[in-house]
Scaffold this active site. Structure first.
Site, mmCIF file in Angstrom:
data_model
loop_
_atom_site.group_PDB
_atom_site.id
_atom_site.type_symbol
_atom_site.label_atom_id
_atom_site.label_comp_id
_atom_site.label_asym_id
_atom_site.label_seq_id
_atom_site.Cartn_x
_atom_site.Cartn_y
_atom_site.Cartn_z
ATOM 1 N N ASN A 107 0.853 -1.197 0.000
ATOM 2 C CA ASN A 107 0.000 0.000 0.000
ATOM 3 C C ASN A 107 0.883 1.239 0.000
ATOM 4 O OD1 ASN A 107 0.619 0.718 2.860
ATOM 5 N ND2 ASN A 107 -0.382 -1.254 3.216
ATOM 6 N N LYS A 132 -13.854 0.637 14.691
ATOM 7 C CA LYS A 132 -12.565 -0.029 14.943
ATOM 8 C C LYS A 132 -12.119 0.146 16.401
ATOM 9 C CE LYS A 132 -11.342 0.504 10.140
ATOM 10 N NZ LYS A 132 -10.552 1.192 9.124
HETATM 11 N N1 CTP Z 1 -4.434 -3.320 11.755
HETATM 12 C C1 CTP Z 1 -3.928 -4.473 12.306
HETATM 13 N N2 CTP Z 1 -3.933 -5.621 11.583
HETATM 14 C C2 CTP Z 1 -4.445 -5.647 10.334
HETATM 15 C C3 CTP Z 1 -4.988 -4.475 9.762
HETATM 16 C C4 CTP Z 1 -4.950 -3.326 10.502
HETATM 17 O O1 CTP Z 1 -3.489 -4.441 13.458
HETATM 18 N N3 CTP Z 1 -4.437 -6.792 9.652
HETATM 19 C C5 CTP Z 1 -4.398 -2.088 12.560
HETATM 20 C C6 CTP Z 1 -3.740 -0.902 11.887
HETATM 21 O O2 CTP Z 1 -2.369 -0.822 12.209
HETATM 22 C C7 CTP Z 1 -4.530 0.258 12.465
HETATM 23 C C8 CTP Z 1 -5.910 -0.319 12.730
HETATM 24 O O3 CTP Z 1 -5.744 -1.730 12.790
HETATM 25 O O4 CTP Z 1 -3.992 0.704 13.696
HETATM 26 C C9 CTP Z 1 -6.937 0.000 11.668
HETATM 27 O O5 CTP Z 1 -6.408 -0.311 10.396
HETATM 28 P P1 CTP Z 1 -7.236 -0.061 9.066
HETATM 29 O O6 CTP Z 1 -6.428 -0.517 7.904
HETATM 30 O O7 CTP Z 1 -7.762 1.344 9.071
HETATM 31 O O8 CTP Z 1 -8.490 -0.970 9.307
HETATM 32 P P2 CTP Z 1 -8.783 -2.498 9.071
HETATM 33 O O9 CTP Z 1 -8.803 -3.186 10.391
HETATM 34 O O10 CTP Z 1 -7.891 -3.054 8.019
HETATM 35 O O11 CTP Z 1 -10.289 -2.436 8.574
HETATM 36 P P3 CTP Z 1 -10.884 -2.020 7.120
HETATM 37 O O12 CTP Z 1 -10.060 -2.757 6.116
HETATM 38 O O13 CTP Z 1 -12.281 -2.501 7.230
HETATM 39 O O14 CTP Z 1 -10.819 -0.541 6.988
#
Ligand code: CTP
Length: 414
Positions: free
Chosen positions: A220, A347
């Site tokens: 990303n 979240k």
């Molecule tokens: N995060 C994590 N593990 C993952 C994905 C995300 O610990 N596999 C953590 C990120 O570091 C961040 C938080 O969760 O602090 C939110 O990450 P985000 O990418 O915004 O959300 P997602 O949990 O991936 O949800 P979505 O894809 O539905 O937005």
């Protein structure tokens, strides 16, 4: 022109309003002190340079005068000397940095000698002192130099370890002056409130790489800047910092332990290994949610008109960590393109966080790969805190303010 370099969007330079005395002694690394003076000035400091006679053999006082806009002090006596400067200079400034510090000045300081302007200033100094030794490998290894440094550290002086590498004399080993960028950070710590002293902070940063084949991966747009800023500012405020970073070209902030990982699964293991010993976890990493089910051993070849790749869901690191959570403060980030606050709140609850930092990554001046960020902090109780556009370091300061408040509420103060 000078003002322009000092003022950045929504940010106050770290040395704004601070006076720093830069002592330059006679080693070849004296030329690097010019770069250090410039960096301190760019960070908002007012810099007064004092040079030993030997230092003036390597670099002229004019160099520093041109950089700092202030007269350089070199002598205790004679027409150039200002009366009482040998006492007042080390008491009027906010901090003293000696870079490079030769074995000679270190020896004189340890023995309490004052036979020239700089050594006398240091003898009379009442402000914090940072010594940045630089010398030949054999001199550095000499037990008398090490004993002198031990004595000075025991008296509360801060000493930076020299770096290893090839020295100007051709020898290879410990003795190089640390990079000016790192000296600036060590000086910033000297002047910052140490409200994170004794607190262990774990920060994650950057993207993850999920391998498809030996040459390709899914990733990303995260650069790691927000996480690196958090690690840097936490160390500055006295924390012991471990930065678990996905692939990023950013330089490790001075004083911070870096653990490099590649995939979400590697990041999970690294966080799990260190979480129990930490006081706070700040998950600023943009963790990839999916990985290819199979990483092909050979490069995937073109030839088909359409191709499909099967993806498996990665573990939710914060979700897994919430099971181990005891007294740690846990902070998440929410990078959103729509429904910012509603998604962030979801979240916050689902991942059992103390608070979450939400940002709209569709903005050009916030989110991925820029130096500024505009975030909203959502906590379990209270109204969302909508911050203006700030530098990432300043956003880090605000996040850490909240972390330290939560730790203090649990009776754990730095
Ligand atoms: N995060 C994590 N593990 C993952 C994905 C995300 O610990 N596999 C953590 C990120 O570091 C961040 C938080 O969760 O602090 C939110 O990450 P985000 O990418 O915004 O959300 P997602 O949990 O991936 O949800 P979505 O894809 O539905 O937005």
């Amino acid at each position: 022109m000078a003002e322009k370099t000092k003022i950045k969007i929504g940010s106050v330079p770290i040395f704004s309003g601070k006076r720093i005395l830069l002592g330059v002694t006679g080693g070849i690394a004296a030329y690097k002190a010019a770069e250090l003076a410039r960096r301190l000035i760019c960070a908002g400091a007012q810099v007064k340079v004092v040079m030993t006679k030997a230092a003036t053999e390597f670099v002229t006082p004019l160099t520093f005068q041109a950089l700092t806009g202030e007269k350089v002090a070199t002598a205790m006596f004679g027409p150039e000397a200002e009366p009482l400067e040998h006492v007042s200079l080390g008491q009027e400034v906010d901090a003293i940095v000696v870079a490079p510090a030769t074995a000679n000045i270190i020896g004189k300081m340890a023995a309490g000698l004052g036979d020239d302007l700089l050594s006398t200033i240091l003898l009379a100094a009442t402000r914090p002192v940072l010594l940045c030794p630089a010398m030949n490998v054999a001199m550095w290894a000499n037990p008398v130099v090490q004993e002198n440094l031990d004595r000075l550290q025991a008296r509360g002086l801060q000493v930076m370890e020299p770096e290893a590498g090839e020295l100007a004399c051709g020898a290879v080993g410990l003795g190089r002056l640390p990079e000016p960028e790192d000296i600036v950070e060590a000086a910033a710590r000297l002047l910052s409130p140490q409200d994170f002293s004794g607190i262990r902070v774990l920060v994650t940063a950057g993207p993850t790489h999920e391998d498809c084949d030996p040459v390709r991966f899914l990733t990303n747009r995260s650069s790691g800047k927000m996480g690196f800023a958090l690690a840097k500012v936490a160390w500055r405020r006295g924390a012991e910092v471990c930065l678990i970073s996905g692939p990023s070209h950013l330089r490790t902030p001075y004083g911070v332990e870096r653990v490099s990982v590649r995939s979400a699964q590697e990041m999970l293991v690294a966080v799990q290994d260190r979480f129990v010993a930490a006081d706070a976890l700040i998950m600023a990493a943009a963790v990839g949610d999916y990985r290819p089910v199979n990483c092909e051993l050979k490069k995937i070849k073109r030839g088909r008109n359409e191709a499909q790749m099967q993806l498996a869901q990665n573990p939710d690191i914060l979700g897994e960590i919430s099971r181990l959570k005891d007294k740690q403060v846990v902070v998440g980030f929410a990078a959103e393109t729509h429904d910012l606050e509603a998604e962030a709140r979801r979240k916050l609850e689902q991942k059992n966080l103390d608070f979450i930092v939400a940002n709209d990554v569709t903005r050009k001046d916030a989110g991925f790969a820029v130096d500024t960020n505009q975030v909203t902090i959502l906590s379990r109780k209270g109204e969302p805190l909508r911050l203006p556009l700030l530098s990432k370091e300043e956003v880090a300061e605000r996040i850490l303010d909240r972390v330290v408040d939560l730790l203090a509420a649990q009776g754990r103060e730095g």
